[in-house]
Each structure stands twice: as structure tokens, then as C-alpha cells.
Design an enzyme around this catalytic site. Structure first.
Site, PDB file in Angstrom:
ATOM      1  N   THR A   2       0.814  -1.229   0.000  1.00 40.19           N
ATOM      2  CA  THR A   2       0.000   0.000   0.000  1.00 40.19           C
ATOM      3  C   THR A   2       0.842   1.271   0.000  1.00 40.19           C
ATOM      4  OG1 THR A   2      -0.020   0.037   2.412  1.00 40.19           O
ATOM      5  CG2 THR A   2      -1.860  -1.111   1.336  1.00 40.19           C
ATOM      6  N   LYS A   3       2.160   1.138   0.080  1.00 40.69           N
ATOM      7  CA  LYS A   3       2.993   2.333   0.270  1.00 40.69           C
ATOM      8  C   LYS A   3       3.263   3.061  -1.054  1.00 40.69           C
ATOM      9  CE  LYS A   3       3.335   1.859   4.720  1.00 40.69           C
ATOM     10  NZ  LYS A   3       2.373   0.765   4.928  1.00 40.69           N
ATOM     11  N   ASN A   4       3.789   4.295  -0.947  1.00 43.25           N
ATOM     12  CA  ASN A   4       3.995   5.108  -2.156  1.00 43.25           C
ATOM     13  C   ASN A   4       4.962   4.440  -3.131  1.00 43.25           C
ATOM     14  OD1 ASN A   4       2.431   6.798  -0.627  1.00 43.25           O
ATOM     15  ND2 ASN A   4       3.605   8.645  -1.102  1.00 43.25           N
TER      16      ASN A   4
END
Ligand code: PLP
Length: 391
Positions: A187-189
Site C-alpha cells: 500500500t505504500k507510495n
């Protein structure tokens, strides 16, 4: 504007079957070098250049990165580490790995970050480190935290799981504390699926981090192969199995190449939310740093539930019924049975974190989110809040 017909998800990684990741992975498979090797080295190099920090050491997760940073800072059983209750459990869990106690202090109600003004009174002779978290990508007050950590000779280790690309006073997060830990969770950038990075400007500790991330072995298999010295290595200390594979690093390199582009997309989406939801007294919007850059990993609004006839949970359920997926970041750690039973925390200990918890809603925010979807989300929120107002 009507309800969305398709699900508008909270988060999605910017990756797909037609992405550059597939071609790059094919090359790794063709090379038949899958574990830590040249791609990991290249990813570390490019990452450190992006941040502007001397060293980046790739590991298996942000949790591992925090643990290694604490370990090389000498944090051990009986010590204390000052941190925030308003975070994912990994932050405090990593402190627990060392045997030290997570000493939580309350947060700033606007940024949701650890409140530096409360840190000093929590320092005891056993305190060894401060571990703040850049919630949602809003950089912490690093100047004050640096000052306190230097005054009391504490390590400053920031959890930058949300803070990749965040800037604090012209300095990229990752180049300010003694160590910073990044997450490449799905889910991270920068999304690899799983993975992490620890950054530091210390030559000596970087060297030690490279050794202990892989069993305390002086030369990993790729280094031995590259030096033509296939089999000999030494174990110099107790280490961990926290290394990153070249498969992960390959995806990481592709993601890093488009990181600034996806940040621009997030920034644009955030501006539309800010514009569309402005001027509604029952909604508190996230703020941008006065002197820096927000990474917009999350877009968290706070509802003034005292003036509404629905609570936050009901609001999220109703958004879901309209095909809009929202989330809650975070359930404060001191409310969980584990932290209460292990460290004696209880409800009421951190009133600002608890109040924020009852009000926060994370809205959909990711680089695949369409601009028109942001308008649909904003419209649905405005409609629901209008009908829920008590006056
Ligand atoms: C604030 C924060 N810290 C740490 C972590 C742990 O990251 P990882 O899953 O890479 O260990 C996360 C992951 O969601 C996080 O949100």
C-alpha cells in the site's frame, strides 16, 4: 453526481501486467540471480541518491529497518524508547524486539504526529532513542526532535513508512534523523509488496547494518561470487535474516523511477479534496507543512462527530454502501490488549490520540485514483454530512 457504480478503493499500488516491472523481472529471472545481489546494490544506490543521504541499506520490511536501527544504536533490554501511540503496531513491535519498553507520548491533534513538547518530560535515565512517525506523509517537527535528541544524547530514528518523498525544511525525510526506516509494503507510495530500507549518514553504522541484516556474515553470496572467493566468509556477530532479494529490488527500481510522477498525482488529488471539502465546519481537513512537502500517502479527514447524528464508524459503513472504501489510521496502540497487558497502558492515557481515533476517516488516495472519482467521493461526503448535521 450519483453514487459510484464501481468500487473506489482506499489504496492500490501503481503496478500492473503491462508495467515496466514485468520486463525488468524477466531480466532478473534470465540472470538466475534472485537473492541479494547487483539489483539490490543498484536500488540502494539510487535510493540514497534520491534521498540525498550517504547510505541506504535494503531490508525485508520497515519493521526490520526499525529493529536494525534500534539494535545498532545499542538499544537493549531494560531501555526505553519514546514513541507515539498513534501508529501501526510495527513501530512499537520493533522496539519490543530489542527488549526495550515503548514509552508513548500523546500527539499533535492537527498533524497526528508525536508532539515534541511532550517528549522531554518522558525522558528518564533509561531512555535511549526517540522514534517519531511521519503520519500520512506530513513531516514531523524534526528540528525540535533533533534538538532534544542531541541535548539528551538519544538516537533519533524516524519511522518514515509514510514519509517517502516528504520534505522538512528543504531536507528530504531520510536525511535528518540518525536513521530513517522506509516501507515498500503493497500500500505504500513505493510498492514492492514487501520490503524496506534504512538510511543513515554514518559510514561505520551503515557497514554494521549491512552485516547484521544478513546473519552477521561479513560477505554475502554475491560479494563472494563477485570477488571470486566463493566459499569463505566469517560470522562476526549475531545478526538477523532481514536481507532484500534482487526480485524485490528490481520492482523497487521501477517504482523509484516513477516515484516523483506518482507523488505529483497524489498531490493533485489532495488539492481537489482540499478544494471540494473546504468550508464545511463538521470536517477538519489535513494541513500541508508550512515549510516542506507532504507525501500524501494518506488523506485523513477528521469529523466533528459532536455536531453530527452519526458516528465515524457509521459514516464509513455508509460510504462503503456507496462503493467508496474508507479506512481508519489508526487505532491507538494503548487501546490494544497486548500493550495494556505488557506495558500497563490503559484507555484514557492519551486523550488526543483517542479523540483523533474517534474522528478520523482515511479517504481513497492512490496514483490509480481517477480525478472524477475524487469528485464522486467529495460529493458523497458533502451529501452525507449535510443530512447528518444536528442543527
Ligand atoms: C507507520 C508504519 N510503520 C511501520 C510499518 C511497517 O512496515 P512493513 O510492513 O514494511 O514492516 C507500517 C506498515 O504499514 C506503517 O504504516
Amino acid at each position: 453526481m450519483t453514487a459510484s457504480k464501481k468500487l473506489i478503493p482506499l489504496s492500490r499500488p501503481w503496478i500492473g501486467a503491462d508495467g515496466p516491472e514485468i520486463a525488468a523481472l524477466n531480466e532478473v529471472f534470465a540472470s538466475r540471480w534472485l537473492s541479494t545481489g547487483p539489483r539490490t546494490g543498484e536500488f540502494e544506490q539510487r535510493f540514497s541518491e534520491y534521498i540525498g543521504v550517504k547510505h541506504a541499506i535494503a531490508v525485508s520490511s520497515c519493521t526490520a529497518a526499525i529493529h536494525l536501527a534500534l539494535h545498532v544504536s545499542g538499544v537493549t533490554a531494560g531501555d526505553e524508547v519514546i514513541t507515539t501511540p498513534y501508529t501501526y503496531t510495527a513501530t512499537s513491535e520493533a522496539i519490543g524486539y530489542t527488549g526495550a519498553k515503548p514509552v508513548m507520548v500523546d500527539i499533535n491533534p492537527v498533524t497526528l504526529n508525536l508532539a515534541p513538547a511532550k517528549v522531554e518530560s518522558a525522558i528518564t535515565p533509561r531512555t535511549r532513542a526517540i522514534l517519531p512517525v511521519h503520519i500520512a506523509g506530513h513531516p514531523c517537527d524534526m528540528a525540535t526532535l533533533t534538538e532534544i535528541s542531541q541535548q539528551y544524547n538519544l538516537a533519533l530514528i524516524d519511522d518514515a513508512a509514510h514519509g517517502l518523498s516528504s520534505v522538512y525544511q528543504q531536507n528530504m525525510i531520510g536525511n535528518i534523523g540518525d536513521f530513517s526506516s522506509f516501507s515498500f509494503h503493497a500500500t505504500k507510495n513505493l510498492a514492492i509488496g514487501e520490503g524496506g530500507m534504512v538510511t543513515t549518514n554514518s559510514d561505520q553504522l551503515a557497514e554494521r547494518l549491512r552485516i547484521i541484516r544478513h546473519h552477521g556474515i561479513t560477505k554475502d553470496a554475491w560479494q563472494r561470487q563477485a570477488q571470486g572467493d566463493i566459499w569463505y566468509y566469517e560470522v562476526t556477530e549475531q545478526g538477523f535474516k532481514y536481507n532484500m532479494s534482487d526480485i524485490q529490488a528490481t520492482i523497487g527500481l521501477c517504482q523509484l523511477a516513477k516515484l516523483e510522477k506518482q507523488l505529483a498525482i497524489r498531490h493533485n488529488l489532495a488539492q481537489i479534496y482540499l478544494q471540494e471539502l473546504a468550508g464545511i465546519p463538521e470536517i477538519e481537513l489535513p494541513t500541508e507543512p508550512l515549510d516542506g512537502r507532504h507525501a500524501w500517502h494518506l488523506f485523513i479527514i477528521q469529523l466533528d462527530c459532536e455536531n453530527l447524528n452519526i458516528d465515524r464508524s457509521q459514516f464509513i459503513r455508509e460510504m462503503r454502501a456507496e462503493n467508496i472504501e474508507c479506512g481508519v489510521h489508526y487505532i491507538p496502540l494503548h487501546l490494544f490488549p497486548y500493550y495494556q497487558q505488557t506495558y500497563g497502558y490503559q484507555a484514557g492515557d492519551f486523550p488526543i490520540a483517542e479523540s483523533a481515533y474517534s474522528r478520523v476517516v482515511s479517504l481513497p488516495m492512490h496514483p490509480l485514483l481517477e480525478v472524477e472519482d475524487v469528485y464522486i467521493v467529495a460529493e458523497a461526503i458533502k451529501r452525507r454530512i449535510k443530512s447528518a448535521c444536528l442543527e
